[in-house]
Design a protein around this motif. Structure first.
Motif, PDB file in Angstrom:
ATOM      1  N   ASN B 362       0.814  -1.209   0.000  1.00 15.74           N
ATOM      2  CA  ASN B 362       0.000   0.000   0.000  1.00 15.74           C
ATOM      3  C   ASN B 362       0.852   1.265   0.000  1.00 15.74           C
ATOM      4  O   ASN B 362       0.520   2.248  -0.657  1.00 15.74           O
ATOM      5  CB  ASN B 362      -0.944   0.010   1.209  1.00 15.74           C
ATOM      6  N   ASN B 366       1.457   2.755  -4.582  1.00 15.91           N
ATOM      7  CA  ASN B 366       0.404   3.700  -4.943  1.00 15.91           C
ATOM      8  C   ASN B 366       0.915   4.819  -5.819  1.00 15.91           C
ATOM      9  O   ASN B 366       1.723   5.628  -5.387  1.00 15.91           O
ATOM     10  CB  ASN B 366      -0.192   4.322  -3.669  1.00 15.91           C
ATOM     11  N   THR B 371      -2.466   1.175  -8.982  1.00 17.01           N
ATOM     12  CA  THR B 371      -1.914   0.391  -7.879  1.00 17.01           C
ATOM     13  C   THR B 371      -0.901  -0.565  -8.496  1.00 17.01           C
ATOM     14  O   THR B 371      -1.259  -1.418  -9.311  1.00 17.01           O
ATOM     15  CB  THR B 371      -3.030  -0.405  -7.179  1.00 17.01           C
TER      16      THR B 371
END
Lengths: 500, 500
Positions: B362, B366, B371
């Motif tokens: 994460n 990003n 993603t």
């Protein structure tokens, strides 16, 4: 290569409309020997070749090394000084740098590499290297499956398999069949006839009525066929196929049987005619043979090794013809009226023996310049599995099913298929006739046991369909002219043998 | 379709140079609903549709049936008289004949079928049909894997798998990788760490010192990885790959683990840089995402079902970006300097927990509109398997190996790879350090046991190489936005569960 690549991705990318080639970055910049031999190197004065020494021949002034890397049956010839060649022997992994020049002996090779620099990447002690350049029997080589694919013809067989997978993937994709991954560990043994491998491990759970304490709480097996699962998927997503490992714990020690093998299986849905299914079989085999026949690298390499090569060519040509069809009943008549002495007498309602299959394939599959696989259809109901659809009409009052086998010389049966019984009541009756469930109007879930889910498929929205299973390894052995299936499988498994 | 097809075969036919399209005969003339919706039928006054009733809505004067056949998430709408609709209910298999006319409500559907004739192919008793049109929980549906793929979104997941297989087959073919079939039944358990399934059946042979009386005369297992076998093949034929079933008898009952799953594995030969291997990983994932991202049928269908759809789009876009890379040591620093409360304290030389992997994915994956999967490289030698190549330089004197994991949100690790130890002596030392063989100068064949053949590969002509394994089911679940891997596998197997 990159050009072909871009085109290919664009096309297969129809899986995803609008897809463009994205694979512009090479994985590594290494040129395979096949590419060096096929294409002129961009700068012939600066060529780097990596590979393995196949043989080395020393003369007073210079040495000749023949090197390969598995991409090509034909070796690349390199010219070295005796000093450069000193530590090289068969099996050594090398990097040669030099210039790519026309050969003085163009009949042997068009070009040869004049070596400037030699890197020995991985030595191979000649005192122990087991694959010296000489003839080894297939039996000897099978004792070292991890090494034998280094032999050039065995690399060709690996590439044949790869090309064949690509060809069938393309064919099914084009025809709108969904490729599926059917399970390997299963609860039932499909035809109820196969000898199965058990799978398990102790879970050390408590043993109860519904839990035998093993990992899956009940006995499980390695799949003997993906058919039943494919039938479920066909009712979900339309025509489907799979190329999946399949297992039989048969003690057969023959040139045509393995305990672990790849089966290509397909189901065609919403069809009432077996012709549709047989057409898919023809398309599948044609997808593999067409390229071989018209002169692919693998095709040319197999021809170089074949004796006689004419028979190989005949087999490849036969793959894209219309396959002749004969009913089982006609086949029995042909066998009975032959003057050939069979070990087993051919008679209606006994299975065809390998000798019968060979005779039929040879008699009916020979055209002037091709060997064509032969469909034998409509076998007696009594000798076929419970799920096959009974024929609408019977010849001479003899009960048959809508099924087919595909026969070729040597490998015998390479495909078996049928229309499936898609009606609930007749399926139940057939299971009862085969003593799989007790007689009575409608069996309980418990009586159906591990086949309850298969029967379920006939309860709601069942539709006519049919399918087949093709022995992928047998097909490859047949098309390569290899007499024993153990040669087209890198790590073959059969009774008592599971090396590496 | 046929047009795409011809092009596709011509391209993949590069496997066999000069190959032309040969698949001109259709397998059956049936039009799928996807094709009817996409292409205008040749004769709109005479259209035949086969499929299954998804729902039926009766009005006084007419009835509306929504039908599907698995080829399309979008249903086809048919208009019937109440009399024609009388025996139809959800799940019924039908053949409708009629005319294809513009819809009065083009926002709902552009055209609809005005039905003239109805054939009921397979009825579905509404009193027992288990998939009535309403919401079913994933848990309920998993109790009937043979039925749940009839639900439209589950058919889409089947087609996603099929398209993904086609895309990766194409990509590897284009890049000159040979596709291989590695064995399922094996003698060793690769990393020595996995919990394996036993395979066997009694052969009832005599028990001797070399024969335990079982089918293969010795204990055999279901493969936990094709890596070791692929390494042998890479030395024979160059770069190789396989998409093969893989097994772990782990008792994990999680959303990310299965006992039987498909692993895509590849080995890149004659390379000393891990970048080459990581590039193949990017190419593989990019091959699957590119089409989804640019609007394929499957892509559009998944978006229709996704909440939030923006996250799905971000994942697909991320697949064709350059994946960020971070060393394990840097990753530990990132974790340690975070204010996030981890259940397990991140520290050097312990593995990354799922919570750590999620955080890294994460934090570092990003971008503004994508993603992107994140490579974590160079893990400590002490926590990685024996076959990984030690890094040439070590950071802060800490010993690491040339390896990588690829992390994504939710699914966590989807790829693991490394350079392989290709030198004989260091490999032996590493096996000794891992207590796989006793200490000493050079082990005997007996001491090497089932890994003798693997060590053999380093004896003659060994070359630098590396490879990876990609959890194909995890990748599909991630790209489909499905939280549990059990939903992308039709017949999932995990501890205590092996239905159908």
């Amino acid at each position: 290569m990159v050009q072909h690549g871009a085109r290919l991705v664009r096309c297969l990318g129809q899986a995803f409309k609008g897809c463009r080639a994205i694979h512009t970055k090479a994985d590594n910049s290494r040129l395979t020997i096949a590419r060096i031999l096929e294409e002129k190197p961009a700068d012939p004065t600066d060529v780097v070749v990596t590979g393995f020494i196949r043989s080395i021949r020393n003369q007073k002034q210079r040495s000749f090394a023949s090197i390969g890397d598995g991409s090509s049956l034909e070796p690349l010839q390199a010219l070295l000084t005796p000093a450069q060649a000193q530590s090289l022997s068969t099996g050594t992994a090398v990097r040669f740098m030099g210039s790519w020049r026309p050969s003085p002996n163009p009949k042997a090779q068009s070009h040869e590499l004049h070596v400037v620099d030699v890197d020995i990447i991985g030595p191979a002690d000649p005192a122990t290297f087991p694959l010296q350049k000489k003839y080894h029997t297939p039996e000897y080589l099978r004792t070292m499956p991890h090494m034998r694919t280094r032999i050039p013809i065995n690399s060709t067989l690996l590439r044949l398999r790869s090309d064949a997978i690509a060809a069938v993937t393309s064919m099914f994709y084009e025809h709108g069949f969904a490729q599926t991954h059917t399970p390997i560990i299963t609860s039932s043994d499909c035809e109820g006839a196969g000898e199965v491998f058990n799978v398990g491990t102790s879970r050390q759970g408590p043993k109860t009525e519904d839990d035998d304490g093993t990992f899956f709480r009940a006995p499980k097996y390695l799949t003997v066929s993906s058919q039943l699962h494919l039938e479920a998927l066909a009712q979900s997503v339309g025509n489907v196929w799979t190329l999946s490992p399949t297992f039989r714990a048969e003690k057969s020690d023959t040139a045509r049987h393995l305990s672990e093998f790849y089966m290509l299986e397909a189901e065609v849905i919403f069809t009432e005619t077996m012709d549709d299914v047989m057409q898919v079989v023809q398309n599948t085999i044609g997808a593999v043979t067409k390229g071989l026949e018209t002169g692919s690298r693998v095709g040319n390499e197999l021809l170089q090794n074949a004796a006689p090569e004419t028979e190989l060519l005949r087999r490849w040509r036969g793959g894209s013809r219309d396959f002749p069809r004969v009913t089982y009943t006609e086949a029995i008549r042909v066998l009975q009226s032959s003057t050939h002495q069979f070990e087993h007498e051919p008679k209606w309602c006994s299975g065809l023996q390998a000798e019968h299959e060979r005779y039929i394939a040879n008699e009916l599959g020979n055209s002037s310049n091709a060997t064509i696989p032969v469909f034998v259809t409509h076998y007696p109901k009594a000798i076929k599995p419970f799920y096959m659809l009974p024929s609408a009409t019977s010849e001479d009052g003899l009960e048959t099913v809508d099924c087919f086998d595909l026969l070729v010389p040597e490998a015998c049966e390479i495909v078996g298929g049928s229309m499936r019984e898609h009606r609930l009541e007749p399926l139940i009756r057939s299971m009862q006739a085969n003593k799989m469930i007790p007689p009575g109007p409608m069996p309980t879930d418990e009586e159906l046991g591990e086949l309850k889910w298969y029967v379920d498929l006939r309860k709601w929205g069942s539709v006519p369909h049919g399918g087949f299973g093709l022995g992928f390894d047998r097909l490859l052995a047949y098309l390569a002219g290899v007499p024993n299936i153990r040669e087209v499988v890198t790590f073959p498994r059969w009774v008592g043998r599971c090396d590496c």
